[in-house]
Design an enzyme around this catalytic site. Structure first.
Site, PDB file in Angstrom:
ATOM      1  N   HIS A 103      -1.061  24.954  -0.446  1.00  0.00           N
ATOM      2  CA  HIS A 103      -0.016  25.041   0.573  1.00  0.00           C
ATOM      3  C   HIS A 103      -0.565  25.724   1.818  1.00  0.00           C
ATOM      4  CE1 HIS A 103       2.849  24.478  -2.791  1.00  0.00           C
ATOM      5  NE2 HIS A 103       2.277  25.500  -3.391  1.00  0.00           N
ATOM      6  N   TYR A 143      12.252  32.899  -0.091  1.00  0.00           N
ATOM      7  CA  TYR A 143      11.280  33.989   0.006  1.00  0.00           C
ATOM      8  C   TYR A 143      10.607  33.918   1.370  1.00  0.00           C
ATOM      9  CZ  TYR A 143       7.809  30.325  -1.000  1.00  0.00           C
ATOM     10  OH  TYR A 143       7.043  29.173  -0.953  1.00  0.00           O
ATOM     11  N   ASP A 161      -3.463  25.855  -6.053  1.00  0.00           N
ATOM     12  CA  ASP A 161      -2.158  26.436  -5.709  1.00  0.00           C
ATOM     13  C   ASP A 161      -2.272  27.570  -4.695  1.00  0.00           C
ATOM     14  OD1 ASP A 161       0.632  26.465  -5.761  1.00  0.00           O
ATOM     15  OD2 ASP A 161       0.678  28.095  -7.224  1.00  0.00           O
TER      16      ASP A 161
HETATM   17  C1  0GY Z   1       3.795  26.446  -6.382  1.00  0.00           C
HETATM   18  C2  0GY Z   1       4.794  27.273  -7.053  1.00  0.00           C
HETATM   19  C3  0GY Z   1       5.832  27.938  -6.515  1.00  0.00           C
HETATM   20  C4  0GY Z   1       6.358  27.809  -5.206  1.00  0.00           C
HETATM   21  C5  0GY Z   1       6.362  26.718  -4.446  1.00  0.00           C
HETATM   22  O1  0GY Z   1       6.974  25.493  -2.589  1.00  0.00           O
HETATM   23  C6  0GY Z   1       7.045  26.581  -3.154  1.00  0.00           C
HETATM   24  O2  0GY Z   1       7.696  27.537  -2.704  1.00  0.00           O
HETATM   25  O3  0GY Z   1       5.731  25.647  -4.816  1.00  0.00           O
HETATM   26  C7  0GY Z   1       6.520  28.901  -7.391  1.00  0.00           C
HETATM   27  O4  0GY Z   1       7.108  29.864  -6.877  1.00  0.00           O
HETATM   28  O5  0GY Z   1       6.471  28.715  -8.640  1.00  0.00           O
HETATM   29  O6  0GY Z   1       3.529  25.329  -6.747  1.00  0.00           O
HETATM   30  O7  0GY Z   1       3.246  26.899  -5.416  1.00  0.00           O
END
Ligand code: 0GY
Length: 306
Positions: A35, A51, A258
């Site tokens: 991300h 968040y 991740d």
């Molecule tokens: C991940 C997991 C999480 C969060 C997100 O998009 C997001 O906020 O994917 C999580 O908090 O488990 O895949 O990054």
């Protein structure tokens, strides 16, 4: 919540000095799940977010990519940006062909905007079923999005908890696109990898057009990273789950870091160690090549050479 970037209390920032992996990634390896967060001053976080993260921008992602020996990234829209895909698209475009994107869209998105995202390098949308991350969207809305994106050849990335698969699998099976499951469907790793819950997941993969990310051992693990007392196998309680999936579905598995690891609360992983975890689940050179190169290239860069 305002849009100022005051981090969620207890937020853990990404690991700033990752080790150099001992496992050498094959040439052309793809990080299929990562991300970007902001930076918030340039790409404000969404008002509806659950968040507020630290900044984790494209330059930092690309530096990690190069440090670990990764060639390409699949950048998945993070929920803290809602359906404003600007930060993700900016990062994909800055990567000069070495990144693809997975977006969050609303059912009323215009054809022109979908086309713009496709041209920018987006190849899928993400449906998130974790209540701590998003407010539940009606399944009919999601089905409409899937029908809109199917003609573009995109897929749907699904993120859910293992215990929720029973309720969701009928809906998933009705969607008209390939599906890509985040983090092996988040199994409860205190239960056996050959027990009924994970077997249900394996049957779901077997019987549908499903790809699986064998990612996030750090998020699923209860045993955690290696202890300081000389334990060397990282996240060993997740290994049986990952290895089972890789060996049963060698042509439909993907791997990702991740990074920057949203919402972890007990430790922030050393990304070098996450690379060193790979040969535990993909135990031969052939399986590693499929997981890291052939499969993600087929899904995200079809027809291109790694
Ligand atoms: C991940 C997991 C999480 C969060 C997100 O998009 C997001 O906020 O994917 C999580 O908090 O488990 O895949 O990054």
């Amino acid at each position: 919540m305002d849009t100022a970037s005051t981090k969620t209390p207890g937020w853990l920032d990404w690991y700033s000095n990752p080790s150099k992996p001992r496992f050498q990634l094959p040439e052309g390896a793809v990080d299929s799940h990562c991300h970007v967060f902001g930076p918030g001053a340039e790409f404000p976080f969404a008002p509806e977010r659950k968040y507020t993260p630290c900044d984790a921008g494209k330059e930092q992602l690309f530096a990690l990519r190069d440090h670990l020996g990764i060639s390409r990234n699949v950048i998945v829209q993070a929920t803290c940006h809602g359906a404003d895909n600007s930060a993700m698209v900016d990062a994909v475009q800055a990567a000069g062909g070495r990144a693809r994107g997975v977006a969050t869209v609303r059912p009323d998105i215009s054809d022109a905007e979908l086309q713009r995202l496709d041209t920018a390098g987006v190849r899928g949308v993400r449906f998130n079923f974790l209540k701590r991350l998003v407010n539940a969207a009606p399944q009919e809305e999601l089905a409409k999005i899937a029908r809109r994106i199917a003609p573009l050849g995109w897929h749907v990335v699904i993120y859910f908890e293992g215990e929720d698969l029973e309720d969701l699998e009928g809906f998933f099976g009705s969607l008209p696109t390939p599906l890509v499951v985040d983090h092996m469907g988040r199994p409860d790793v205190t239960k056996p990898a050959n027990g009924p819950e994970f077997n249900r997941f394996l049957r779901f993969v077997e019987n549908n057009d499903v790809w699986v990310k064998v990612s996030c051992p750090e998020r699923l693990s209860v045993s955690g990273p290696p202890a300081l007392d000389g334990e060397t196998a990282p996240y060993r309680d997740v290994v049986a789950f990952g290895r089972t999936v890789v060996e049963k579905f060698p042509d439909r598995v993907l791997w990702g870091t991740d990074w920057p690891h949203p919402n972890l609360t007990d430790h922030m992983p050393d990304d070098g160690l996450l690379v060193d975890y790979i040969p535990q689940v993909a135990t031969t050179t052939e399986l590693q090549h499929k997981l890291l190169v052939t499969n993600p290239m087929n899904l995200y860069w079809p027809g291109e050479n790694a």
